[in-house]
Design a protein around this motif. Structure first.
Motif, mmCIF file in Angstrom:
data_model
loop_
_atom_site.group_PDB
_atom_site.id
_atom_site.type_symbol
_atom_site.label_atom_id
_atom_site.label_comp_id
_atom_site.label_asym_id
_atom_site.label_seq_id
_atom_site.Cartn_x
_atom_site.Cartn_y
_atom_site.Cartn_z
ATOM 1 N N THR A 138 -7.266 2.427 -7.090
ATOM 2 C CA THR A 138 -8.310 2.143 -6.101
ATOM 3 C C THR A 138 -8.104 2.887 -4.788
ATOM 4 O OG1 THR A 138 -7.076 0.207 -5.299
ATOM 5 C CG2 THR A 138 -8.724 -0.165 -7.032
ATOM 6 N N LYS A 139 -7.062 3.719 -4.707
ATOM 7 C CA LYS A 139 -6.804 4.459 -3.474
ATOM 8 C C LYS A 139 -6.788 5.950 -3.768
ATOM 9 C CE LYS A 139 -4.140 3.682 0.717
ATOM 10 N NZ LYS A 139 -3.017 2.902 1.316
ATOM 11 N N ARG A 148 -7.013 10.165 -2.175
ATOM 12 C CA ARG A 148 -6.874 11.091 -1.052
ATOM 13 C C ARG A 148 -7.857 12.241 -1.274
ATOM 14 N NH1 ARG A 148 -1.893 11.970 -1.363
ATOM 15 N NH2 ARG A 148 -1.183 10.698 0.417
ATOM 16 N N THR A 195 -7.679 9.396 3.373
ATOM 17 C CA THR A 195 -7.391 8.403 2.338
ATOM 18 C C THR A 195 -8.412 7.271 2.462
ATOM 19 O OG1 THR A 195 -5.814 7.278 3.797
ATOM 20 C CG2 THR A 195 -4.933 8.875 2.230
ATOM 21 N N GLU A 199 -10.087 3.582 0.121
ATOM 22 C CA GLU A 199 -10.082 2.722 -1.056
ATOM 23 C C GLU A 199 -11.466 2.732 -1.678
ATOM 24 O OE1 GLU A 199 -6.899 -0.678 -1.030
ATOM 25 O OE2 GLU A 199 -8.250 -0.932 0.676
ATOM 26 N N PRO A 252 -8.735 -3.507 -4.590
ATOM 27 C CA PRO A 252 -8.409 -2.783 -3.352
ATOM 28 C C PRO A 252 -7.680 -3.680 -2.351
ATOM 29 C CG PRO A 252 -10.659 -2.313 -4.039
ATOM 30 C CD PRO A 252 -10.160 -3.412 -4.925
ATOM 31 N N SER A 287 -7.381 -3.593 0.868
ATOM 32 C CA SER A 287 -8.088 -3.980 2.095
ATOM 33 C C SER A 287 -9.006 -5.172 1.850
ATOM 34 C CB SER A 287 -8.896 -2.801 2.643
ATOM 35 O OG SER A 287 -9.879 -2.384 1.695
#
Length: 426
Positions: free
Chosen positions: A11-12, A14, A109, A111, A297, A299
């Motif tokens: 889910t992350k 770059r 970057t 999410e 995610p 966050s």
């Protein structure tokens, strides 16, 4: 402009983005020429100053403005090109240094929505709950309507439950002396022993009642005490309820009692159907949550944990009646971990509904927003404008309300595709 997408986790991501130097330069020159058209400089007519002088005076500001527009645009284009669905704002990893005639490179970057493999919500089994309207349901509503039209009238008869009385009372031991206390017989304003002592008595009667007051009673003098209360009945009023007949129906706005009953039947049926739909939708959502495992995610999970923990801390400072308690220090981190399982379920539910909604092209229209706001305003007795102000002050926008409507529409859609199965007694 998107150079590469790197997977940090499921889910992350770059993003490495590069804006070509010629693209930036073209935007800067266009902006310089726009400024030149209206620029007034000594020795030159308006719009005739050399571009070199315009750049000398305004160049830095124009560069900043161009980058301020181009960077978000490049990010949006990169997201589309990569086919990603962000759930958080991007974070710029390094300070971006811009030099004219060189491309601008960035690493961001962010999410994103997780991939939910094999998502299937067609024909899900859900327990069927039969709905019917009984005569007793209609009778209960009619009684409430009659109660709303009822009025209290003076009475010389003996006191009965639900009568409205006006009392003078005193408790000499604690110095309590009150005049003209309005008390409905049978209410919880005073201990039940007072109501029992009042029943059968008449206006003008004086008597003494032995009462045990609970801790937390509104009068500090009486709270937690057993007392002998001297009472004088100054007035008695009995409730006069209208007959449940055609006249009551006409008073409410219907031609006759049968028309009113028909309307009540429709309203009660709709209300029961809505309640059943909520139960069935909750069952389907729970099945989806349990059926699919995917990474959440960070966050979103942190945000949900924070909100649940905040609510828990706030509730810890309230008693059963919603009043503030004196609270000591709170172990916030312990509470966050305690609410974590609920937060995980909430975020999973939201992501599942988001994925299904996108797949089915579910959207919330402005008319739907207005309809919900009007309905809520009637239910809570406030104006739609004040409701909008409430959501705006709480969430910063109406996105929270829009999200709630969106998720309910998705659940409605899932329910239409479900297979209702009759259970025992259906």
């Amino acid at each position: 402009m998107l150079k590469i997408v790197e997977d940090i986790s499921a889910t992350k991501k770059r993003l490495r983005i590069e804006i070509p130097a010629e693209v930036i330069e073209k935007e800067i020159l266009n902006s310089l020429n726009e400024v030149r058209k209206s620029a007034t400089m000594p020795g030159f007519r308006t719009g005739k100053a050399p571009i070199s002088l315009i750049e000398k005076r305004y160049g830095k500001k124009i560069e900043e403005d161009v980058l301020e527009k181009m960077i978000p645009r490049a990010y949006v284009d990169a997201i589309k090109e990569a086919g990603l669905s962000p759930v958080s704002n991007p974070l710029l990893e390094d300070q971006t240094e811009f030099k004219r005639s060189l491309p601008l490179s960035m690493a961001l970057t962010l999410e994103v929505m997780p991939e939910i493999e094999g998502l299937n919500y067609e024909g899900m089994a859900v327990k069927d709950i039969p709905v019917s309207v009984e005569d007793t349901d209609i009778d209960d509503v009619l009684k409430r309507l009659a109660d709303e039209k009822a009025a209290y009238e003076p009475s010389d008869g003996p006191v009965a439950t639900d009568d409205l009385t006006v009392l003078d009372y005193s408790v000499s031991d604690v110095g309590e002396d009150t005049k003209d206390q309005i008390f409905r017989v049978g209410s919880e304003l005073f201990p039940d022993a007072l109501s029992k002592a009042l029943v059968g008595r008449n206006k003008g009667d004086e008597f003494t009642a032995d009462l045990a007051f609970p801790e937390g009673f509104r009068s500090e003098k009486l709270a937690g005490k057993n007392v002998d209360m001297k009472v004088l009945i100054k007035d008695v009023k009995k409730i006069n309820r209208p007959q449940i007949d055609d006249e009551l129906a006409k008073d409410i706005g219907f031609d006759d009692l049968n028309k009113l009953k028909g309307h009540i039947r429709e309203v009660v049926l709709k209300s029961k159907e809505n309640e059943v739909a909520k139960i069935m939708k909750a069952e389907l959502l729970n099945k989806l949550i349990e059926a699919y495992e995917f990474e959440i995610p960070e966050s979103l999970l942190e945000s949900e944990m924070g909100e649940l923990a905040s609510n828990a801390v706030m509730n810890m400072g309230k008693d059963s009646n919603g009043k503030d308690n004196e609270a000591g220090e709170t172990d916030t981190e312990a509470i966050r971990q305690e609410v974590r399982p609920d937060a995980v379920r909430n975020v999973k539910a939201s992501l599942l509904l988001e994925a299904i909604g996108r797949k089915e092209n579910v959207a919330v229209t402005e008319d739907e927003m207005k309809t919900v706001l009007i309905g809520m305003s009637r239910r809570f007795g406030v104006t739609p404008e004040n409701l909008m102000k409430f959501y705006a002050s709480r969430d910063g926008s109406l996105n929270g309300l829009r999200r709630s409507i969106f998720e309910d529409k998705v659940l409605d859609l899932i329910l239409t595709k479900a297979k209702a199965e009759k259970g025992e007694g259906s």
